[in-house]
Design a protein around this motif. Structure first.
Motif, PDB file in Angstrom:
ATOM      1  N   HIS A 575       0.848  -1.202   0.000  1.00  0.00           N
ATOM      2  CA  HIS A 575       0.000   0.000   0.000  1.00  0.00           C
ATOM      3  C   HIS A 575       0.885   1.254   0.000  1.00  0.00           C
ATOM      4  N   GLU A 576       1.901   1.250   0.853  1.00  0.00           N
ATOM      5  CA  GLU A 576       2.771   2.431   0.927  1.00  0.00           C
ATOM      6  C   GLU A 576       3.500   2.646  -0.393  1.00  0.00           C
ATOM      7  N   HIS A 579       1.475   4.245  -3.028  1.00  0.00           N
ATOM      8  CA  HIS A 579       1.294   5.704  -3.013  1.00  0.00           C
ATOM      9  C   HIS A 579       2.209   6.400  -4.022  1.00  0.00           C
ATOM     10  N   GLU A 641      -5.815   6.933  -1.577  1.00  0.00           N
ATOM     11  CA  GLU A 641      -5.807   5.765  -0.695  1.00  0.00           C
ATOM     12  C   GLU A 641      -6.380   4.552  -1.412  1.00  0.00           C
ATOM     13  N   HIS A 710      -9.283   8.217   3.951  1.00  0.00           N
ATOM     14  CA  HIS A 710      -9.225   6.777   3.710  1.00  0.00           C
ATOM     15  C   HIS A 710     -10.661   6.286   3.553  1.00  0.00           C
TER      16      HIS A 710
HETATM   17 ZN   LIG Z   1      -2.215   5.341   2.513  1.00  0.00          ZN
END
Ligand SMILES: [Zn+2]
Length: 738
Positions: A575-576, A579, A641, A710
């Motif tokens: 997930h990071e 980004h 997100e 989010h």
């Molecule tokens: Zn995030």
């Protein structure tokens, strides 16, 4: 406490045995502790609706099943969180409750530890006591009032209680400076206010403006409070309520004269002093106003703020001069009630702040209710303790829960797996042109990863240096107001110094976040990606159950029940990294620059088609915020997100598949968990993923989610799977097409 927590606590009580006896015996006899786990797993499986034929055999030894501690723990987590009766292809809430392990609990666990393990840790006893005293603020109210009143004696008499002149020691400007050394939610110093812009929020010079003009308190509550104080300190004197009207008039005068709006001007303290002197002589004001002394007093202990005549400050000049005029007018009055008014109000502000902090005496009074901190006292106090003792407690946390030798390399491997998967997927993305593809691959490869915690917190000397000047008692029967004042003034001074030091940063490059953040608590459950430095940070706090497991036996360097880690932490890391592909992140190159367009036009068009499709999917998700209404969120608010989530599940699953293939090539298999024999590792990956995000929240929390950037937990748990081919294949669902 939920069932799982109760069970874990019970097991923890016998943890020594637990560690020694979880390896199963060759003959299939299960140890006592394994049996206890299995019984608990069985209860949860029944509750979750697993068919009888499957839960019945859980407690019976099965050669295929893994009974090592990590397997038992993993099975426990999955069982506690899964409702087996729902159809994953149909229902949108196919996994039940979310696990309860978070930074809040872990921080608390450290503070409430009675094992004696942390007794010698730096500041641990002080932090623990501060938490205790903050939480039990009613503990010693009588003594606290006495301590507060003796502390305020340095400012002279409080006329409304003593009917005496404040005396020589009273200097209104000094007292205002000291009020500027307090910070508490809802508190704003009376008359004049100094602000050091907070690092990471806004940058710029120190600001000087008017403070609070009116201290809101009803006459009734004021009398009640003052009477209480007189009683507690055993002074048999009436409260001089005849002084109240002058206080009210003074406040009216100040608030009337501060309506002036003016853009602040940047000037040195020397220039400010000159302007002030000129103003005062024009107005025939003879009062002594020395700004250098004032700021020196405000910034005592803030080492990086060098107060000198040259220090530049952003001043709202006219409003401040109006305050000076008002003070002067009242001080020149022939009526002593007028001349005492300012001392009366300043004393009131300081004393009521300290009373609210350390006693419950004002809690029932309406005037204070709206400015008193609301919410769970444990949470308020814990947040405070983390903010003050962050690095010190973080050091204790990593010492106790973080294994440098095992965890750090394991995360590096996992990060690498995730990066490789991204590169593989980019290679296979047909719509992307070669130049953009190479640009992205290079960027992914260049992502720096910071793991765990800032290394210096393990060095006692540096830790001591950081906390230099913080002096408070670790003893339970010590004075809370005194400790509070010590903690608060240290924190305010130190934090301002910290913020000021970095107030000129215009480019992030070369500033590792760990070095510039304030008192960062490493047990925070958090991972981040910073576009402007192309850096991912995985906190020690996120590297714990249920997201990740390391301190458990296994065949690999990394915890062996890999679906738990890929579905958990793998997804978080992916997930990071994801980004870097969101609509803002994609604009930056590997060095954190965004000075031009790095993508080719054709790929960009395709990219935005993909983004639009995601927004459309999320835009149709209804949020049940009450029984009668369902709202949909604005998908463009959560888009970054959502992109990261969509990529995360896809990539982490891709990594896990690669891992399984490699395992197979070596003739090995993923471990099989008790009660979960029927579920393929692929299914378990998704079940673990969903467990992480599913939640049963109340309406208020759901509404709060609706306002955040989010998507809500339940949307995160389900939506990325709803349109996923991989998921459809794993569960043999028909694929939804948007
Ligand atoms: Zn995030």
């Amino acid at each position: 406490m939920d069932r799982l927590t109760v069970f874990r606590k019970r097991i923890e009580a016998t943890s020594v045995i637990a560690k020694k006896s979880t390896r199963h015996r060759r003959n299939g006899n299960l140890t006592e502790i394994q049996t206890r786990y299995l019984e608990e797993i069985q209860v949860l499986a029944r509750k979750g609706g697993l068919p009888e034929s499957e839960w019945k055999s859980i407690t019976k030894y099965d050669r295929q099943v893994c009974y090592e501690l990590d397997c038992l723990e993993s099975a426990l987590e999955i069982m506690a969180a899964t409702n087996f009766t729902v159809d994953p292809c149909e229902s949108s809430t196919w996994a039940g409750i979310r696990n309860d392990s978070n930074g809040f609990l872990f921080a608390l666990a450290i503070l409430e530890d009675r094992s004696g393990l942390h007794e010698n840790d730096f500041l641990w006893n002080e932090a623990k006591n501060h938490y205790y005293q903050c939480k039990h603020k009613a503990r010693a109210d009588d003594q606290d009032v006495k301590d507060i009143m003796s502390y305020t004696e340095q400012y002279g008499n409080w006329p409304i209680l003593t009917n005496r002149d404040p005396g020589e020691v009273f200097n209104w400007l000094e007292m205002v400076a000291d009020l500027n050394r307090f910070e508490r939610p809802g508190f704003s110093p009376y008359l004049l206010k100094v602000v050091v812009p907070e690092f990471m929020k806004e940058l710029g010079p120190i600001e000087f403006n008017i403070g609070r003009a009116v201290v809101h308190v009803s006459t009734n509550d004021l009398q009640k409070m003052l009477t209480l104080v007189q009683q507690k300190i055993g002074r048999n004197k009436p409260v001089r309520i005849d002084q109240i009207p002058a206080m009210v008039t003074f406040m009216a005068s100040v608030s009337g004269s501060t309506v002036v709006q003016e853009k602040a001007t940047l000037m040195s303290i020397a220039e400010f002093q000159n302007k002030t002197d000129t103003y005062m002589s024009d107005q025939n004001i003879t009062m002594n106003v020395n700004w250098l002394n004032f700021f020196t007093r405000v910034f005592r202990g803030s080492e990086s703020i060098k107060v000198s005549p040259e220090l530049k400050i952003n001043v709202s000049f006219s409003p401040i001069m109006n305050v000076i005029s008002s003070v002067n007018t009242f001080q020149q009055s022939n009526d002593k009630k007028d001349t005492w008014a300012i001392a009366n109000i300043l004393h009131f502000q300081l004393v009521s702040l300290l009373l609210q902090e350390s006693t419950v005496l004002l809690d029932d009074m309406n005037s204070f209710r709206c400015v008193e901190l609301s919410g769970d006292r444990s949470e308020i106090c814990l947040a405070r303790v983390k903010d003050v003792f962050g690095y010190a407690l973080g050091a204790t946390y990593v010492k106790t829960y973080y294994d440098d030798r095992k965890t750090t390399p394991a995360i590096k491997i996992l990060m690498n797996d995730i990066k490789e998967s991204y590169i593989d997927v980019i290679d296979k993305t047909k719509w992307m042109k070669n130049t953009t593809r190479e640009f992205l691959k290079d960027k992914i490869r260049s992502i720096k990863t910071v793991i765990g915690y800032p290394k210096w917190i393990k060095k006692p000397k540096q830790l001591q240096e950081f906390f230099h000047g913080l002096e408070l008692s670790p003893l339970k029967n010590s004075s809370y107001p005194k400790n509070y004042i010590a903690v608060n003034t240290w924190r305010v001074a130190k934090r301002r110094s910290w913020s000021h030091k970095y107030s000129n940063i215009t480019a992030w490059k070369g500033f590792p976040l760990y070095d510039v953040e304030w008192n960062h608590y490493s047990a925070t459950v958090q991972a981040q990606y910073h576009k402007a430095i192309n850096e991912a940070r995985i906190e020690a706090g996120v590297l714990q159950a249920p997201i990740f497991g390391i301190n458990r036996p296994g065949i690999n360097a990394i915890c062996f029940v890999r679906f738990m880690n890929f579905g958990g932490l793998g997804m978080v890391i992916a997930h990071e990294v994801g980004h870097s592909f969101d609509i803002i992140g994609r604009m930056f190159n590997k060095d954190g620059e965004s000075d031009k367009e790095y993508w080719d036009e054709e790929s960009l068009t395709k990219y935005f088609e993909w983004v639009k499709e995601i927004a459309e999917q999320y835009g149709t998700e209804p949020y049940g915020v009450s029984e009668t209404s369902a709202e949909t969120v604005d998908p463009w608010k959560t888009i970054n997100e959502d992109i990261a989530d969509i990529l995360a599940v896809y990539i982490s699953y891709h990594s896990y598949q690669t891992y399984l293939k490699n395992l197979e090539a070596k003739g090995e298999k993923e471990k099989i968990l008790p009660g979960l024999q029927r579920f393929s590792p692929q299914k378990l990956f998704y079940m673990k993923y969903a467990n992480m995000w599913c939640d049963n929240k109340d309406v208020q929390s759901k509404f709060r989610d609706l306002l955040s950037d989010h998507s809500s937990g339940n949307t995160r748990a389900t939506l990325p799977l709803k349109y996923s081919k991989q998921f459809a294949r794993a569960f043999e669902c028909k694929l939804l097409t948007s």
